[in-house]
Design an enzyme around this catalytic site. Structure first.
Site, PDB file in Angstrom:
ATOM      1  N   HIS A 123       4.694 -28.142  69.570  1.00 58.44           N
ATOM      2  CA  HIS A 123       5.580 -27.277  68.772  1.00 58.44           C
ATOM      3  C   HIS A 123       5.547 -27.637  67.282  1.00 58.44           C
ATOM      4  O   HIS A 123       6.424 -27.216  66.528  1.00 58.44           O
ATOM      5  CB  HIS A 123       7.014 -27.336  69.307  1.00 58.44           C
ATOM      6  CG  HIS A 123       7.164 -26.683  70.653  1.00 58.44           C
ATOM      7  ND1 HIS A 123       8.289 -26.802  71.434  1.00 58.44           N
ATOM      8  CD2 HIS A 123       6.311 -25.880  71.348  1.00 58.44           C
ATOM      9  CE1 HIS A 123       8.114 -26.114  72.561  1.00 58.44           C
ATOM     10  NE2 HIS A 123       6.927 -25.552  72.534  1.00 58.44           N
ATOM     11  N   ASN A 217      15.012 -37.450  83.819  1.00 57.32           N
ATOM     12  CA  ASN A 217      15.862 -36.515  83.070  1.00 57.32           C
ATOM     13  C   ASN A 217      17.317 -36.743  83.454  1.00 57.32           C
ATOM     14  O   ASN A 217      17.611 -37.125  84.584  1.00 57.32           O
ATOM     15  CB  ASN A 217      15.450 -35.066  83.401  1.00 57.32           C
ATOM     16  CG  ASN A 217      15.768 -34.112  82.277  1.00 57.32           C
ATOM     17  OD1 ASN A 217      15.165 -34.211  81.215  1.00 57.32           O
ATOM     18  ND2 ASN A 217      16.711 -33.214  82.478  1.00 57.32           N
TER      19      ASN A 217
HETATM   20  P1  NAD Z   1      16.326 -28.881  75.964  1.00 56.39           P
HETATM   21  O1  NAD Z   1      17.417 -29.099  74.950  1.00 56.39           O
HETATM   22  O2  NAD Z   1      16.148 -27.533  76.552  1.00 56.39           O
HETATM   23  O3  NAD Z   1      16.548 -29.876  77.197  1.00 56.39           O
HETATM   24  C1  NAD Z   1      16.806 -31.224  77.024  1.00 56.39           C
HETATM   25  C2  NAD Z   1      16.849 -31.877  78.424  1.00 56.39           C
HETATM   26  O4  NAD Z   1      16.982 -33.274  78.229  1.00 56.39           O
HETATM   27  C3  NAD Z   1      18.025 -31.423  79.291  1.00 56.39           C
HETATM   28  O5  NAD Z   1      17.573 -31.149  80.602  1.00 56.39           O
HETATM   29  C4  NAD Z   1      18.960 -32.647  79.291  1.00 56.39           C
HETATM   30  O6  NAD Z   1      19.636 -32.835  80.500  1.00 56.39           O
HETATM   31  C5  NAD Z   1      17.982 -33.767  79.084  1.00 56.39           C
HETATM   32  N1  NAD Z   1      18.533 -34.955  78.432  1.00 56.39           N
HETATM   33  C6  NAD Z   1      19.503 -35.031  77.479  1.00 56.39           C
HETATM   34  N2  NAD Z   1      19.693 -36.315  77.105  1.00 56.39           N
HETATM   35  C7  NAD Z   1      18.818 -37.058  77.838  1.00 56.39           C
HETATM   36  C8  NAD Z   1      18.541 -38.440  77.918  1.00 56.39           C
HETATM   37  N3  NAD Z   1      19.191 -39.352  77.175  1.00 56.39           N
HETATM   38  N4  NAD Z   1      17.573 -38.856  78.792  1.00 56.39           N
HETATM   39  C9  NAD Z   1      16.909 -37.970  79.562  1.00 56.39           C
HETATM   40  N5  NAD Z   1      17.146 -36.642  79.531  1.00 56.39           N
HETATM   41  C10 NAD Z   1      18.084 -36.197  78.678  1.00 56.39           C
HETATM   42  O7  NAD Z   1      15.015 -29.423  75.283  1.00 56.39           O
HETATM   43  P2  NAD Z   1      13.485 -29.032  75.508  1.00 56.39           P
HETATM   44  O8  NAD Z   1      13.230 -28.843  76.965  1.00 56.39           O
HETATM   45  O9  NAD Z   1      12.711 -30.021  74.736  1.00 56.39           O
HETATM   46  O10 NAD Z   1      13.306 -27.595  74.856  1.00 56.39           O
HETATM   47  C11 NAD Z   1      13.953 -27.235  73.684  1.00 56.39           C
HETATM   48  C12 NAD Z   1      13.068 -26.774  72.557  1.00 56.39           C
HETATM   49  O11 NAD Z   1      13.731 -27.166  71.384  1.00 56.39           O
HETATM   50  C13 NAD Z   1      11.737 -27.379  72.461  1.00 56.39           C
HETATM   51  O12 NAD Z   1      10.887 -26.339  72.263  1.00 56.39           O
HETATM   52  C14 NAD Z   1      11.743 -28.284  71.213  1.00 56.39           C
HETATM   53  O13 NAD Z   1      10.649 -27.991  70.381  1.00 56.39           O
HETATM   54  C15 NAD Z   1      12.950 -27.919  70.479  1.00 56.39           C
HETATM   55  N6  NAD Z   1      13.791 -29.065  70.023  1.00 56.39           N
HETATM   56  C16 NAD Z   1      13.224 -30.191  69.515  1.00 56.39           C
HETATM   57  C17 NAD Z   1      14.025 -31.269  69.145  1.00 56.39           C
HETATM   58  C18 NAD Z   1      13.381 -32.534  68.604  1.00 56.39           C
HETATM   59  O14 NAD Z   1      12.354 -32.460  67.951  1.00 56.39           O
HETATM   60  N7  NAD Z   1      13.948 -33.713  68.870  1.00 56.39           N
HETATM   61  C19 NAD Z   1      15.410 -31.196  69.268  1.00 56.39           C
HETATM   62  C20 NAD Z   1      15.961 -30.008  69.777  1.00 56.39           C
HETATM   63  C21 NAD Z   1      15.127 -28.961  70.163  1.00 56.39           C
END
Ligand code: NAD
Ligand code: ZN
Length: 255
Positions: A123, A217
């Site tokens: 991404h 997760n």
């Molecule tokens: P998502 O927010 O849809 O899902 C996050 C998942 O992580 C959830 O299932 C949640 O239960 C789990 N989770 C939360 N805390 C956790 C932990 N400490 N340990 C393990 N699991 C944990 O995120 P996604 O699936 O990555 O999709 C969201 C989209 O948003 C992606 O396309 C991404 O590019 C973007 N995004 C990126 C960032 C980043 O760069 N850090 C942040 C937010 C969103």
């Protein structure tokens, strides 16, 4: 929080230790312990907007200033974040594996900061910006940008170097990710809700190719039923614990 299931940890450590090729897919949950808000968790809202309303080509075409203010806010937050033990454990896992590829949906650059080498950012990266006119890319890591930044080369409007909702993934990243997913014999999926395509399908593709699928997760996802080993706990607890267990087993085997 109860500690991760020891028997599942042991199984995961054994599977990684015996693996020939490991591919990992990470999502926002892996960065959660670094203080990076996930999109679907609390804290993902900005001035009442959902990210899905701002992270689109249509939103940028209609109101680039608001979209840039959103990204500058996110860059400001991310600038203060550092890798957590989940990132560190993944870079240690890479050092122990013969063939290792880390595919991330995260745009925060924290895997690189933690020392991971072979990283495919499907991404994009929030610290990269791209000119909408001449397509030049600029690395702006740690820099503060204007709310409507323009290209120093041609004067065109810059955009964040991330993939927005409704955009296709860069061909080179997708090809490399597909190759790594279908070639591995062990796939780990961590910190992703497995809802955003195409990454949501990676675990299933790996299973079709007879890889062992491990999920780490916080909560169950559509992948949980498919997984051979599912550890429903925080990545920042479980991933270091798996690597520690790998070390313990290796030392024990060597004595
Ligand atoms: P998502 O927010 O849809 O899902 C996050 C998942 O992580 C959830 O299932 C949640 O239960 C789990 N989770 C939360 N805390 C956790 C932990 N400490 N340990 C393990 N699991 C944990 O995120 P996604 O699936 O990555 O999709 C969201 C989209 O948003 C992606 O396309 C991404 O590019 C973007 N995004 C990126 C960032 C980043 O760069 N850090 C942040 C937010 C969103
Ligand atoms: Zn330009």
């Amino acid at each position: 929080m109860p500690s991760p299931d020891q028997s599942l940890l042991g199984q995961a450590a054994e599977v990684f230790s015996a693996a020939d090729a490991v591919t990992v897919l990470t999502g926002a949950g892996v960065s959660a312990a670094s203080g990076v808000p996930t999109f679907r968790g609390t804290g993902g809202l900005w001035e009442g907007h959902r990210p899905e309303q701002l992270a689109t080509p249509e939103a940028f075409a209609a109101d680039p200033l608001t979209v840039w203010r959103f990204y500058n806010w996110r860059r400001g937050l991310l600038g203060k974040c550092v890798p957590n033990p989940a990132h560190t454990a993944l870079s240690e896992l890479e050092a122990r594996c013969r063939n290792f590829t880390l595919i991330t949906q995260n745009v925060d650059g924290l895997h690189h900061q933690a020392g991971s080498k072979k990283v495919i950012e499907i991404h994009g990266n929030i610290w990269t910006v791209r000119c909408t006119a001449c397509s030049r890319e600029f690395d702006t890591t740690g820099q503060a940008l204007d709310d409507d930044p323009h290209c120093s080369s041609c004067g065109g409007r810059l955009r964040p170097g991330v993939v927005w909702f409704g955009e296709s993934l860069p061909d080179h990243a997708m090809t490399a990710a597909y190759e790594a997913v279908t070639r591995c014999d062990v796939m780990l999926v961590s910190g992703t809700s497995a809802l955003v395509q195409p990454a949501a399908s990676f675990g299933a593709w790996a299973k079709q190719n007879e890889a062992t699928l491990i999920e780490v997760n916080l909560e169950a996802t559509p992948l949980t039923e498919l997984a051979d080993i599912s550890l429903l706990d925080s990545a920042s607890e479980v991933l270091p614990a798996i690597v520690k267990e790998m070390t313990r087993r290796k030392e024990q085997a060597g004595t």
